[in-house]
Structures are given as C-alpha cells and as structure tokens.
Design a protein around this motif. Structure first.
Motif, PDB file in Angstrom:
ATOM      1  N   PRO A   1       3.147   2.875   8.902  1.00 35.13           N
ATOM      2  CA  PRO A   1       2.081   2.544   9.864  1.00 35.13           C
ATOM      3  C   PRO A   1       1.560   3.776  10.612  1.00 35.13           C
ATOM      4  N   SER A   2       2.430   4.729  10.901  1.00 37.83           N
ATOM      5  CA  SER A   2       2.002   5.927  11.629  1.00 37.83           C
ATOM      6  C   SER A   2       1.082   6.812  10.781  1.00 37.83           C
ATOM      7  N   GLU A   3       1.055   6.593   9.457  1.00 39.33           N
ATOM      8  CA  GLU A   3       0.196   7.375   8.572  1.00 39.33           C
ATOM      9  C   GLU A   3      -1.181   6.735   8.387  1.00 39.33           C
ATOM     10  N   CYS A   4      -1.355   5.555   8.944  1.00 39.59           N
ATOM     11  CA  CYS A   4      -2.631   4.850   8.815  1.00 39.59           C
ATOM     12  C   CYS A   4      -3.467   5.062  10.071  1.00 39.59           C
ATOM     13  N   TRP A   5      -4.751   4.962   9.908  1.00 47.93           N
ATOM     14  CA  TRP A   5      -5.644   4.999  11.055  1.00 47.93           C
ATOM     15  C   TRP A   5      -6.786   4.053  10.773  1.00 47.93           C
ATOM     16  N   GLY A   6      -7.382   3.563  11.830  1.00 44.70           N
ATOM     17  CA  GLY A   6      -8.489   2.631  11.664  1.00 44.70           C
ATOM     18  C   GLY A   6      -9.790   3.379  11.462  1.00 44.70           C
TER      19      GLY A   6
ATOM     20  N   ASN B   1      -0.494  16.175  -3.238  1.00 51.94           N
ATOM     21  CA  ASN B   1      -1.772  15.688  -3.771  1.00 51.94           C
ATOM     22  C   ASN B   1      -1.743  14.183  -4.044  1.00 51.94           C
ATOM     23  N   ALA B   2      -0.895  13.454  -3.325  1.00 49.95           N
ATOM     24  CA  ALA B   2      -0.743  12.019  -3.575  1.00 49.95           C
ATOM     25  C   ALA B   2      -2.036  11.255  -3.314  1.00 49.95           C
ATOM     26  N   ALA B   3      -2.217  10.207  -4.105  1.00 49.86           N
ATOM     27  CA  ALA B   3      -3.334   9.281  -3.931  1.00 49.86           C
ATOM     28  C   ALA B   3      -2.789   8.017  -3.273  1.00 49.86           C
ATOM     29  N   THR B   4      -3.614   7.011  -3.107  1.00 46.26           N
ATOM     30  CA  THR B   4      -3.138   5.728  -2.601  1.00 46.26           C
ATOM     31  C   THR B   4      -3.437   4.658  -3.643  1.00 46.26           C
TER      32      THR B   4
ATOM     33  N   LEU C   1       0.857  -1.184   0.000  1.00 47.68           N
ATOM     34  CA  LEU C   1       0.000   0.000   0.000  1.00 47.68           C
ATOM     35  C   LEU C   1       0.895   1.236   0.000  1.00 47.68           C
ATOM     36  N   CYS C   2       0.719   2.104  -1.004  1.00 47.02           N
ATOM     37  CA  CYS C   2       1.626   3.239  -1.203  1.00 47.02           C
ATOM     38  C   CYS C   2       0.899   4.554  -1.434  1.00 47.02           C
ATOM     39  N   TRP C   3       1.612   5.631  -1.125  1.00 50.96           N
ATOM     40  CA  TRP C   3       1.267   6.952  -1.637  1.00 50.96           C
ATOM     41  C   TRP C   3       1.791   6.977  -3.055  1.00 50.96           C
ATOM     42  N   VAL C   4       1.006   7.469  -4.003  1.00 49.52           N
ATOM     43  CA  VAL C   4       1.411   7.486  -5.411  1.00 49.52           C
ATOM     44  C   VAL C   4       1.094   8.847  -6.020  1.00 49.52           C
ATOM     45  N   TRP C   5       1.931   9.264  -6.988  1.00 46.03           N
ATOM     46  CA  TRP C   5       1.724  10.530  -7.685  1.00 46.03           C
ATOM     47  C   TRP C   5       2.527  10.518  -8.974  1.00 46.03           C
TER      48      TRP C   5
END
Length: 132
Positions: free
Chosen positions: A121-126, A90-93, A78-82
């Motif tokens: 992991p610190s950029e994710c949230w449930g 303005n990155a998407a995932t 799972l990545c930030w993509v641009w």
C-alpha cells in the motif's frame, strides 16, 4: 497439529526450514536448517504437538503461513513483475490471477512472469485527474 512424513508446511519457531522423515510411536524424526546453513541438523519432535523432545534446545515446529501466491483471490493481486532476477529495478505491474509452480514463468497475469511480488500500500498513490 498432526505431523506427517513429507509435510512441507512446517518450520521451526525460529523460522527455519524443517522436513519430517519418519513418524513412529509419538515422535516425529526429521531435519531442520536455517537459511544460512548448508547442512541439515537431525532432530526429534512430539508428533502431536510439534514440541522438541530435547529439553536443552528450543526448536519447536509450527505450521508455515501460506505464501501470498498460494491463496490468490479470484480478483487477483496487483504485483511488481519481472523476468530477469537482476533487473527488478525495471519491474512492470500486472494483476496476477494464477500461480503455476511447475512452469519456469509461474505467475500468470495479462502475460506470464518469472518473478512477482505484491505491491505494498505504501508504494501506491492516488491519481487525481483534472475535474470536469
């Protein structure tokens, strides 16, 4: 570690890029440079151990750790993509499943992307939906 001409998986113990140009009689001859250096610096190493042959300079070789995209697992990353270097804000995932280094957009997910970096992991949230 065996050092061979043209090896691309080597760096110095300080993390500097290294290239091997010739291996002869137990020595590997090549060049290294830091990330801010414009010029390559000639050097010699023991071809079996990667240790510098110069006693006054600590510039030993080590194998580089593979980049994340060199070992993408079958389930993907799972990545930030641009696509535009200056527009990372303005990155998407996307779930990146393949890397094709010869393409201008080498990261392959649902679509192809020019740039990608794994989500930390610190950029994710449930997300907790409303219970039923």
């Amino acid at each position: 570690m065996k050092i061979e001409v043209g090896a691309t998986n080597l760096e110095t113990d300080a993390g500097c890029e290294a290239r091997i140009l010739m291996v002869e009689e137990g020595r590997a001859y090549g060049v290294w440079r830091g990330s801010q250096e414009e010029h390559w610096i000639p050097h010699a190493w023991d071809s079996e151990t990667g240790e510098s042959v110069y006693s006054n300079m600590s510039c030993n070789l080590r194998e580089k750790a593979p980049e994340w995209y060199e070992n993408i697992p079958p389930e993907g990353v799972l990545c930030w993509v641009w696509d535009i270097a200056e527009c990372r804000i303005n990155a998407a995932t996307d779930l990146i499943k393949d890397y094709m280094p010869t393409f201008s957009c080498p990261f392959v997910g649902v679509r192809v992307w020019r740039y990608a970096t794994p989500i930390k992991p610190s950029e994710c949230w449930g997300y907790k939906g409303e219970g039923k």
